[in-house]
Scaffold this motif. Structure first.
Motif, PDB file in Angstrom:
ATOM      1  N   SER A 162       3.092  -1.439  -4.915  1.00  0.00           N
ATOM      2  CA  SER A 162       1.910  -2.151  -4.423  1.00  0.00           C
ATOM      3  C   SER A 162       1.841  -3.500  -5.113  1.00  0.00           C
ATOM      4  O   SER A 162       2.582  -3.768  -6.054  1.00  0.00           O
ATOM      5  CB  SER A 162       0.632  -1.401  -4.799  1.00  0.00           C
ATOM      6  OG  SER A 162       0.562  -0.174  -4.185  1.00  0.00           O
ATOM      7  N   ALA A 163       0.866  -4.294  -4.702  1.00  0.00           N
ATOM      8  CA  ALA A 163       0.600  -5.560  -5.376  1.00  0.00           C
ATOM      9  C   ALA A 163       0.069  -5.262  -6.770  1.00  0.00           C
ATOM     10  O   ALA A 163      -0.562  -4.230  -6.999  1.00  0.00           O
ATOM     11  CB  ALA A 163      -0.413  -6.350  -4.576  1.00  0.00           C
ATOM     12  N   THR A 194      -4.462  -7.966  -4.474  1.00  0.00           N
ATOM     13  CA  THR A 194      -4.871  -7.972  -3.065  1.00  0.00           C
ATOM     14  C   THR A 194      -6.339  -8.392  -2.928  1.00  0.00           C
ATOM     15  O   THR A 194      -6.682  -9.202  -2.074  1.00  0.00           O
ATOM     16  CB  THR A 194      -4.616  -6.598  -2.415  1.00  0.00           C
ATOM     17  OG1 THR A 194      -3.284  -6.196  -2.738  1.00  0.00           O
ATOM     18  CG2 THR A 194      -4.768  -6.643  -0.909  1.00  0.00           C
ATOM     19  N   GLU A 238       2.742  -7.810  -2.601  1.00  0.00           N
ATOM     20  CA  GLU A 238       3.804  -6.809  -2.755  1.00  0.00           C
ATOM     21  C   GLU A 238       5.163  -7.492  -2.932  1.00  0.00           C
ATOM     22  O   GLU A 238       6.048  -6.957  -3.606  1.00  0.00           O
ATOM     23  CB  GLU A 238       3.828  -5.880  -1.541  1.00  0.00           C
ATOM     24  CG  GLU A 238       2.904  -4.667  -1.629  1.00  0.00           C
ATOM     25  CD  GLU A 238       1.422  -4.989  -1.533  1.00  0.00           C
ATOM     26  OE1 GLU A 238       1.088  -6.116  -1.113  1.00  0.00           O
ATOM     27  OE2 GLU A 238       0.602  -4.116  -1.877  1.00  0.00           O
ATOM     28  N   PHE A 295       3.017  -1.329   2.047  1.00  0.00           N
ATOM     29  CA  PHE A 295       1.854  -1.871   2.759  1.00  0.00           C
ATOM     30  C   PHE A 295       2.202  -2.849   3.881  1.00  0.00           C
ATOM     31  O   PHE A 295       1.317  -3.329   4.561  1.00  0.00           O
ATOM     32  CB  PHE A 295       0.958  -2.492   1.674  1.00  0.00           C
ATOM     33  CG  PHE A 295      -0.246  -3.302   2.046  1.00  0.00           C
ATOM     34  CD1 PHE A 295      -1.278  -2.758   2.817  1.00  0.00           C
ATOM     35  CD2 PHE A 295      -0.390  -4.611   1.579  1.00  0.00           C
ATOM     36  CE1 PHE A 295      -2.425  -3.515   3.089  1.00  0.00           C
ATOM     37  CE2 PHE A 295      -1.526  -5.360   1.856  1.00  0.00           C
ATOM     38  CZ  PHE A 295      -2.546  -4.814   2.611  1.00  0.00           C
ATOM     39  N   ARG A 303      -5.782  -1.396   3.887  1.00  0.00           N
ATOM     40  CA  ARG A 303      -5.887  -1.285   2.432  1.00  0.00           C
ATOM     41  C   ARG A 303      -5.415   0.082   1.940  1.00  0.00           C
ATOM     42  O   ARG A 303      -5.685   1.101   2.559  1.00  0.00           O
ATOM     43  CB  ARG A 303      -7.339  -1.552   1.978  1.00  0.00           C
ATOM     44  CG  ARG A 303      -7.838  -2.956   2.262  1.00  0.00           C
ATOM     45  CD  ARG A 303      -6.975  -4.048   1.650  1.00  0.00           C
ATOM     46  NE  ARG A 303      -6.730  -3.931   0.220  1.00  0.00           N
ATOM     47  CZ  ARG A 303      -7.510  -4.447  -0.722  1.00  0.00           C
ATOM     48  NH1 ARG A 303      -8.608  -5.117  -0.396  1.00  0.00           N
ATOM     49  NH2 ARG A 303      -7.206  -4.314  -2.003  1.00  0.00           N
ATOM     50  N   GLY A 304      -4.689   0.045   0.843  1.00  0.00           N
ATOM     51  CA  GLY A 304      -4.169   1.296   0.285  1.00  0.00           C
ATOM     52  C   GLY A 304      -2.914   1.787   0.989  1.00  0.00           C
ATOM     53  O   GLY A 304      -2.431   2.892   0.731  1.00  0.00           O
ATOM     54  N   GLY A 305      -2.349   0.947   1.862  1.00  0.00           N
ATOM     55  CA  GLY A 305      -1.262   1.396   2.733  1.00  0.00           C
ATOM     56  C   GLY A 305       0.089   1.659   2.085  1.00  0.00           C
ATOM     57  O   GLY A 305       0.985   2.213   2.734  1.00  0.00           O
ATOM     58  N   SER A 306       0.263   1.290   0.813  1.00  0.00           N
ATOM     59  CA  SER A 306       1.576   1.522   0.185  1.00  0.00           C
ATOM     60  C   SER A 306       1.931   3.008   0.099  1.00  0.00           C
ATOM     61  O   SER A 306       3.105   3.375   0.172  1.00  0.00           O
ATOM     62  CB  SER A 306       1.616   0.935  -1.224  1.00  0.00           C
ATOM     63  OG  SER A 306       1.407  -0.442  -1.167  1.00  0.00           O
ATOM     64  N   ASP A 307       0.919   3.850  -0.058  1.00  0.00           N
ATOM     65  CA  ASP A 307       1.183   5.296  -0.070  1.00  0.00           C
ATOM     66  C   ASP A 307       1.867   5.696   1.237  1.00  0.00           C
ATOM     67  O   ASP A 307       2.787   6.516   1.259  1.00  0.00           O
ATOM     68  CB  ASP A 307      -0.126   6.097  -0.133  1.00  0.00           C
ATOM     69  CG  ASP A 307      -0.850   5.959  -1.466  1.00  0.00           C
ATOM     70  OD1 ASP A 307      -0.189   5.624  -2.461  1.00  0.00           O
ATOM     71  OD2 ASP A 307      -2.069   6.195  -1.482  1.00  0.00           O
TER      72      ASP A 307
HETATM   73  N1  ASP Z   1      -1.992  -3.817  -2.151  1.00  0.00           N
HETATM   74  C1  ASP Z   1      -2.606  -3.138  -1.049  1.00  0.00           C
HETATM   75  C2  ASP Z   1      -4.070  -2.862  -1.333  1.00  0.00           C
HETATM   76  O1  ASP Z   1      -4.545  -3.169  -2.423  1.00  0.00           O
HETATM   77  C3  ASP Z   1      -1.867  -1.884  -0.692  1.00  0.00           C
HETATM   78  C4  ASP Z   1      -1.895  -0.783  -1.724  1.00  0.00           C
HETATM   79  O2  ASP Z   1      -2.271  -0.975  -2.862  1.00  0.00           O
HETATM   80  O3  ASP Z   1      -1.510   0.333  -1.383  1.00  0.00           O
HETATM   81  O4  ASP Z   1      -4.753  -2.363  -0.495  1.00  0.00           O
END
Ligand code: ASP
Ligand code: MG
Length: 600
Positions: free
Chosen positions: A41-42, A47, A74, A136, A150-154
């Motif tokens: 992730s970033a 982000t 990222e 992401f 948001r949170g898409g790296s998972d």
């Molecule tokens: N960097 C992105 C976010 O903060 C993706 C991630 O962290 O999964 O939403």
């Protein structure tokens, strides 16, 4: 050689020291003999910073440019991570999402993955390199950069693990794993060792969202074991995997959605098409609907309630007024300052008395229950927000989740304890078949449309709306050894409430006796039942992250002229009760609507 995907979140790559620690984990996995793909992730709050920066320039940034901007976070991380691995004397190469062929649709800032090509990653892996991929992000077919939300790296990590057929996907984060409930709310919360995909999906709202729920959907669809692990310690984390036949506990976790509001449409005409009309109006306005409850109609009038996020209330009320106007009847009401508390566990499939125990626990604390919905592995109730934290603590303790794993007292085994497990295995096989034919990786999978014609419905009306009533009813039924399936409680009026539930038909007479006895102290209450009903359910992966499943279901039923009597929803299943004569027609129309061949 087996492949492992390791994903490091923002806090785990925040600075040079943490980046190096993450690099060491990747290298040691390689030394253990695996090929390693790292998704990052970033860094830290990067982000968020980029989002604020854009907001300083304009309050309406073009989504395409937003993706161009956000994807840089990222990109910075992958380069630094590749350098860190390199500095340990191991070959590595960083890639953007586009460079490894992550193709998405073109809905900027919330794109969905369509396909991933593995060639470039495999070539680098076979050359002995650790492959570092930006989470992401992807590209659409015109090579515009997209992001997954948001949170898409998972989700990137789980999707890569799926296409590479990795033996596992490790998600490194700043917590020890998945907990039985939010530890900030309940300090006695414990780390869960193993949890099933469906339980995790039903708990999607657990705490601050430990994981992107689309990543669990990927993992379930492609059968990738996920391990959520702490990056700062050697903790074993939590394994998220297929359901194991050794159920340790009846309830695995308790989740809270703190801020929700309820919309109720009362005095509706009780005829086919009404629910379709209402949910179409909501869908047009893209209002995310959560808990849906329709109970048995009284005096020929139906009533439906559902919850929506607080910020969508005004829009939902407008849509509801519009629906009522078109229907020519109905009243719109709403309730605010509410919270949803859910108990989740695969063990509910095979144990009786779980609902009774939850209702008793709440009643003992004087907590009144608004709506109730259930799925086969979840019971959700709506309570006043100022009692929500207390409700979570009580339920958590009531099911013994603060204790080491043993079944809590008061909950008995169901007779045929293996049936539920078989159903799960069938559904899983069907799911795999459908997944193999998906046009795009992230398409919704409706794997099960089923008809259960073996149950009866019991409805109690004019019950006093005070704590303890639901628990008395379900305790009596559970003590009589009757397994309750679907439970529906709608909102109360004038101090009265209605509760409906379904039970196996062979138990209906016994159940009615038990209920009659328990309702003696409530002279105004009335008992009704319908010996033969048909219960329909639609289950699958992506029901919550794709909108419009309920809409499609109610549209199909309306077009086949089927009247819906009860509705119940969860993250992974929507159930409806209809008259027995309409069961066959209804199930056919649903199979057609969701492109499934007849299978029962
Ligand atoms: N960097 C992105 C976010 O903060 C993706 C991630 O962290 O999964 O939403
Ligand atoms: Mg994250």
């Amino acid at each position: 050689m087996s492949i492992i995907v390791q994903k490091f979140g923002g806090t785990s790559v925040a600075d040079a020291t943490k980046l190096k620690a993450a690099a060491r984990r990747a290298v040691s996995a390689q030394q253990e003999g695996h090929q390693v793909v790292v998704v990052v992730s970033a860094r830290g709050h990067k982000t968020d910073e980029l989002v604020s920066l854009a907001a300083e320039i304009t309050d309406r940034p073009p989504p395409r440019e937003m993706d161009m901007l956000l994807s840089t976070g990222e990109q910075e991380s992958v380069a630094l991570m590749a350098m860190a691995v390199h500095s340990l004397g191991v070959g590595s190469i960083s890639f953007t999402g586009g460079q490894v062929g992550i193709v998405t649709d073109n809905s900027h800032t919330k794109a969905r993955i369509q396909s991933i090509s593995t060639d470039r990653m495999r070539k680098a892996l076979d050359a002995g390199k650790i492959v570092i991929v930006a989470g992401f992000q992807g590209v659409d077919i015109e090579a515009n950069i997209t992001t997954l939300g948001r949170g898409g790296s998972d989700s990137t990590a789980a999707a890569l693990a799926a296409v590479l057929r990795a033996s596992r996907c490790e998600i490194y984060t700043d917590v020890e794993g998945v907990f039985t409930t939010d530890p900030r709310l309940v300090p006695a919360a414990r780390k869960i060792e193993r949890i099933a995909y469906d339980e995790m999906l039903e708990l999607a709202s657990l705490g601050a969202g430990v994981m992107h729920s689309r990543s669990i959907e990927f993992a379930k669809k492609y059968d990738v074991p996920l391990v959520v692990k702490p990056s700062q310690s050697d903790g074993s984390g939590t394994l998220i995997a297929a359901e194991s036949d050794q159920v340790q506990r009846v309830v695995t976790g308790v989740a809270l959605v703190k801020d929700t509001v309820r919309v109720t449409l009362a005095d509706l005409p009780d005829r086919p098409g009404v629910m379709d009309q209402i949910f179409s109006r909501m869908a047009e306005r893209k209002i995310p609907i959560d808990m849906v409850v329709q109970d048995a109609s009284t005096d020929g009038r139906a009533e439906v309630s559902f919850t929506v996020p607080e910020e969508d209330l005004a829009e939902a009320l407008t849509a509801a007024e519009q629906a009522v106007k078109e229907l020519g009847a109905g009243k719109v009401r709403h309730g605010t300052n509410l919270s949803k508390v859910s108990a989740v566990g695969s063990g509910m499939r095979t144990h009786t008395g779980v609902a009774a125990q939850m209702f008793r626990t709440l009643a003992d604390r004087g907590i009144n229950i608004g709506l109730v919905t259930t799925s086969d592995i979840k019971i959700s109730v709506l309570v006043d927000r100022d009692q929500a934290a207390d409700a979570v603590r009580a339920v958590h303790e009531g099911f013994g989740l603060d204790q080491p794993e043993t079944a809590p007292p008061g909950v008995g085994w169901r007779q045929q304890s293996t049936t539920g497990v078989h159903v799960v295995a069938d559904a899983a096989a069907r799911e795999r078949e459908i997944v193999a034919q998906l046009a795009a990786m992230e398409d919704i999978v409706v794997s099960e449309v089923s008809l259960d014609a073996s149950q009866s419905r019991v409805t109690l009306t004019r019950l006093p709306d005070v704590p303890g009533v639901a628990s008395r009813i379900f305790e009596a039924v559970a003590e009589g050894g009757v397994m309750v399936d679907m439970i529906v409680q709608n909102v109360s009026h004038h101090g009265h409430t209605n509760i409906s539930f379904t039970v196996p038909r062979e138990d209906i007479d016994r159940c009615l006796l038990l209920v009659r006895e328990v309702m003696e102290p409530w002279p105004e209450a009335e008992l009704q039942h319908d010996r033969q009903i048909a219960k329909l359910s639609v289950a699958g992966i992506g029901l919550r992250s794709h909108t419009g499943v309920g809409e499609r279901m109610f549209r199909a039923l309306a077009e086949s002229n089927v009247n819906v009597q009860l509705i119940n929803t969860s993250e992974i299943r929507i159930s409806a009760v209809v008259a027995i004569e309409q069961g066959e027609v209804a199930v056919k129309s649903l199979q057609q609507a969701f492109g499934l061949s007849a299978s029962r």
